[in-house]
Design a protein around this motif. Sequence first.
Motif, PDB file in Angstrom:
ATOM      1  N   UNK A 140       0.807  -1.226   0.000  1.00 50.33           N
ATOM      2  CA  UNK A 140       0.000   0.000   0.000  1.00 50.33           C
ATOM      3  C   UNK A 140       0.840   1.276   0.000  1.00 50.33           C
ATOM      4  N   UNK A 141       1.915   1.285   0.786  1.00 49.01           N
ATOM      5  CA  UNK A 141       2.750   2.486   0.869  1.00 49.01           C
ATOM      6  C   UNK A 141       3.417   2.790  -0.468  1.00 49.01           C
ATOM      7  N   UNK A 142       3.932   1.751  -1.122  1.00 53.41           N
ATOM      8  CA  UNK A 142       4.605   1.946  -2.407  1.00 53.41           C
ATOM      9  C   UNK A 142       3.611   2.416  -3.451  1.00 53.41           C
ATOM     10  N   UNK A 143       2.453   1.801  -3.487  1.00 58.85           N
ATOM     11  CA  UNK A 143       1.422   2.201  -4.448  1.00 58.85           C
ATOM     12  C   UNK A 143       0.998   3.648  -4.216  1.00 58.85           C
ATOM     13  N   UNK A 202       1.011   6.965  -6.850  1.00 55.68           N
ATOM     14  CA  UNK A 202      -0.223   7.695  -7.159  1.00 55.68           C
ATOM     15  C   UNK A 202      -0.073   9.169  -6.805  1.00 55.68           C
ATOM     16  N   UNK A 203       0.590   9.474  -5.672  1.00 55.08           N
ATOM     17  CA  UNK A 203       0.794  10.870  -5.298  1.00 55.08           C
ATOM     18  C   UNK A 203       1.711  11.591  -6.278  1.00 55.08           C
ATOM     19  N   UNK A 224      -0.486   0.429 -10.126  1.00 56.66           N
ATOM     20  CA  UNK A 224      -0.664  -0.899  -9.557  1.00 56.66           C
ATOM     21  C   UNK A 224       0.102  -1.948 -10.355  1.00 56.66           C
ATOM     22  N   UNK A 225       0.095  -1.805 -11.667  1.00 58.17           N
ATOM     23  CA  UNK A 225       0.873  -2.718 -12.513  1.00 58.17           C
ATOM     24  C   UNK A 225       2.375  -2.609 -12.207  1.00 58.17           C
TER      25      UNK A 225
END
Length: 381
Positions: free
Chosen positions: A11-14, A18-19, A28-29
């Motif tokens: 979640x943190x990496x995603x 996104x930010x 996500x890919x």
Amino acid sequence: MNESQLRGLTPSVLGVLVRRGVDFAAAEDAVQDALVEAVRVWPADPPRDPKGWLITVAWRRFLDAARADAARRRREDAVDEEPAPGPVSAVDDTLWLYFLCAHPSLTPSSAVALTLRAVGGLTTRQIAHAYLVPEATMAQRISRAKRTVSGVRFDQPGNVATVLRVLYLVFNEGYSGDVDLAAEAIRLTRQLRAAIDHPEVAGLLALMLLHHARRAARTAPDGSLVPLAEQDRSRWDTESIAEGVTILQAALARDRLGEFQAQAAIAALHADAPAAGETDWVQIVEWYDELALLTDSPVVRLNRAVAVGEADGARAGLAALAALDESLPRYAAVAAHLHERDGDLATAARLYAEAARTAPNLAERDHLTRQAARLNTDRSR
């Protein structure tokens, strides 16, 4: 770092990607690609900063994909050069991702699949194996879900109840393939509890722990189902029960009762009984009354009829059952159980056989068929 810890960083990496302006689906890919690379590289060369390593690799994967796609040329032109290495932001995007994956525009099955990918860090293959569907089918489902939520932003608190329902769906899938979805749901719910202070989140975690504690006793060596009353309680996980009860007590003390807390209270009463005959069915009926007020669910009223039959006798249970729709799932099985307790073995055998024909899975069908055969044998003696 084991696979579970690796997935915990997802979640943190995603969120970082996104930010930085990356579309959710593309981000996500890229994160999935980075996770696959980590599994390949880390055993021989573990990084000092696992999260930073994943962010760097995921960012590079995104840039590579953007450059390879002519349709994204204008977007690529707007992308700055790769940020210089440095400390990784401590912002936790887990909660935001939970709400995103439980977006109301998604179907329950899509919400579950997206949660397992984006928050759980599972691969498409793992999710497909868990749901016993072809990988291509699951890939399409996840792809549609990602397109649906791309560009969605939350400017108000999300719906916690929706997130909890998605997690409970994951938990109820149990175990299949190479991913233990029940254990995965518990892991994800622990994450959610760490991110949000809500008594229903605690209630769901307690409920999962209390149910999961009985897992080893639920099946016989031949794979057949073992009903709760016949389970070897020495095989129950006492540590999980103790943890679940402690979490539940703290949640109930806040006096904001919800359906998962009420369900957990019922599970705790079952767990507290040293033997089936010592179960406090009167209290269980009272908790079902609370749960019915909270949910107005016919399934809750069906389960309440079983509890009434144990607390006040089979006739009382049958009277409670008579007020419900006979087309309810498991209605015939409950009616069979209550008729057997009332001594009407012929009706019970017929209803067990009827329930077996509509059972949702093979294990339950076999169990109900054996119950019908047992009663028919008893009657013929």
